[in-house]
Write an enzyme that holds these catalytic residues in place. Structure first.
Site, PDB file in Angstrom:
ATOM      1  CE  LYS A   1      -3.173  -2.639   2.874  1.00 18.62           C
ATOM      2  NZ  LYS A   1      -3.650  -2.846   4.257  1.00 18.62           N
TER       3      LYS A   1
ATOM      4  CD  GLU B   1      -3.777  -9.930   4.854  1.00 18.25           C
ATOM      5  OE1 GLU B   1      -3.092 -10.951   5.082  1.00 18.25           O
ATOM      6  OE2 GLU B   1      -3.291  -8.844   4.503  1.00 18.25           O
TER       7      GLU B   1
ATOM      8  CG  ASN C   1      -2.992  -7.194   8.395  1.00 16.87           C
ATOM      9  OD1 ASN C   1      -1.997  -7.896   8.562  1.00 16.87           O
ATOM     10  ND2 ASN C   1      -3.332  -6.717   7.214  1.00 16.87           N
TER      11      ASN C   1
ATOM     12  NE  ARG D   1       0.466  -6.116  10.846  1.00 18.60           N
ATOM     13  CZ  ARG D   1       0.415  -5.181   9.906  1.00 18.60           C
ATOM     14  NH1 ARG D   1       0.272  -3.917  10.255  1.00 18.60           N
ATOM     15  NH2 ARG D   1       0.513  -5.494   8.627  1.00 18.60           N
TER      16      ARG D   1
ATOM     17  CB  VAL E   1       1.044   1.880   7.851  1.00 19.61           C
ATOM     18  CG1 VAL E   1       1.491   3.224   7.296  1.00 19.61           C
ATOM     19  CG2 VAL E   1       2.251   1.032   8.226  1.00 19.61           C
TER      20      VAL E   1
ATOM     21  NE  ARG F   1       1.249   2.619   3.764  1.00 18.68           N
ATOM     22  CZ  ARG F   1       1.244   1.372   4.215  1.00 18.68           C
ATOM     23  NH1 ARG F   1       2.395   0.707   4.317  1.00 18.68           N
ATOM     24  NH2 ARG F   1       0.114   0.775   4.555  1.00 18.68           N
TER      25      ARG F   1
END
Length: 251
Positions: free
Chosen positions: A32, A84, A86, A88, A91, A134
């Protein structure tokens, strides 16, 4: 296909809440690069269906903490498939925070301490739009070759509608051993058009000297008509944009 995901928080006391959805379709090699919330141009009830699926999935797992449920979306057929979870903090969580006003990290700490979430689903009212770019220490015109070295100058853009998450400072040596991410630049607006305009303005005012970055690349991606009009897919950067892009240094 598009890449759409849902930020979910679960507290172990039966509280499972989503913070709307995000779009992470702008990727290179499935990494990403630009994320936004909420996900734009989802047809019909597809957005609501994805939110419901993510919340029910996390609720069925006896899960505690922050999680992101990721999906591949075929907007033309109005269908989606599970990709999926994640388990956690990701970002791109700042764009969810920006449109909801909820501090995801604070809620994680509450959950870790055995407390309940400080809000319920009815309290989550997304407002406006947020987009994150990013910024990596890479040279896009050289197949995104990492550019470790001395960060001679660093000045992040500022503004009430701009958030910059970074640990950069002048004199820092960027090592070649780790992820090349330097910063996340996030802009918010009343709508998607305003958020894009503000983020491009912020990227033009990011000042970096000593290493090459992806700031100009992100700036130009956000100005492309396909991005503005939402005609993108997870291979769009490689198959369309990079075929014709002429790089110019902005930072």
């Amino acid at each position: 296909a598009r890449h759409v995901e849902v930020q979910v928080l679960a507290d172990g006391h039966g509280g499972v809440v989503h913070l709307s959805h995000r779009d992470c379709t702008l990727q290179r090699r499935y990494q990403k690069l630009i994320e936004e919330a909420p996900a734009p141009n989802l047809p019909g009830n597809l957005g609501a269906e994805i939110l419901d699926a993510a919340t029910r999935l996390i609720g069925s797992l006896d899960y505690e903490g922050a999680a992101t449920c990721e999906f591949l979306v075929d907007a033309e057929r109005a269908t989606y498939g599970f990709l999926e979870i994640n388990a956690r903090l990701q970002v791109e969580h700042p764009v969810s925070e920006a449109i909801t006003g909820i501090d995801v990290v604070r809620e994680q700490l509450r959950i870790a301490g055995g407390e309940r979430l400080s809000f319920g689903q009815d309290d989550v009212v997304p407002r406006g739009h947020a987009i994150e770019a990013r910024i990596n220490a890479e040279r896009p015109e050289s197949d995104f070759m990492p550019t470790p070295g001395l960060l001679e100058e660093w000045a992040a853009p500022i503004g009430s509608d701009v958030r910059v998450d970074t640990a950069c400072f002048p004199g820092w040596t960027i090592a070649p051993y780790y992820d090349s991410l330097l910063a996340k630049v996030v802009a918010t607006g009343a709508d998607r058009t305003q958020a894009i305009t503000r983020l491009r303005h912020a990227l033009r005012h990011l000042h970096v000297r000593g290493v090459a970055t992806t700031a100009r690349f992100a700036h130009d991606v956000l100005g492309h008509s396909d991005v503005v009009e939402g005609r993108i897919h997870t291979r769009w950067l490689e198959d369309v944009f990079l075929e014709d892009w002429t790089p110019m240094e902005v930072a």
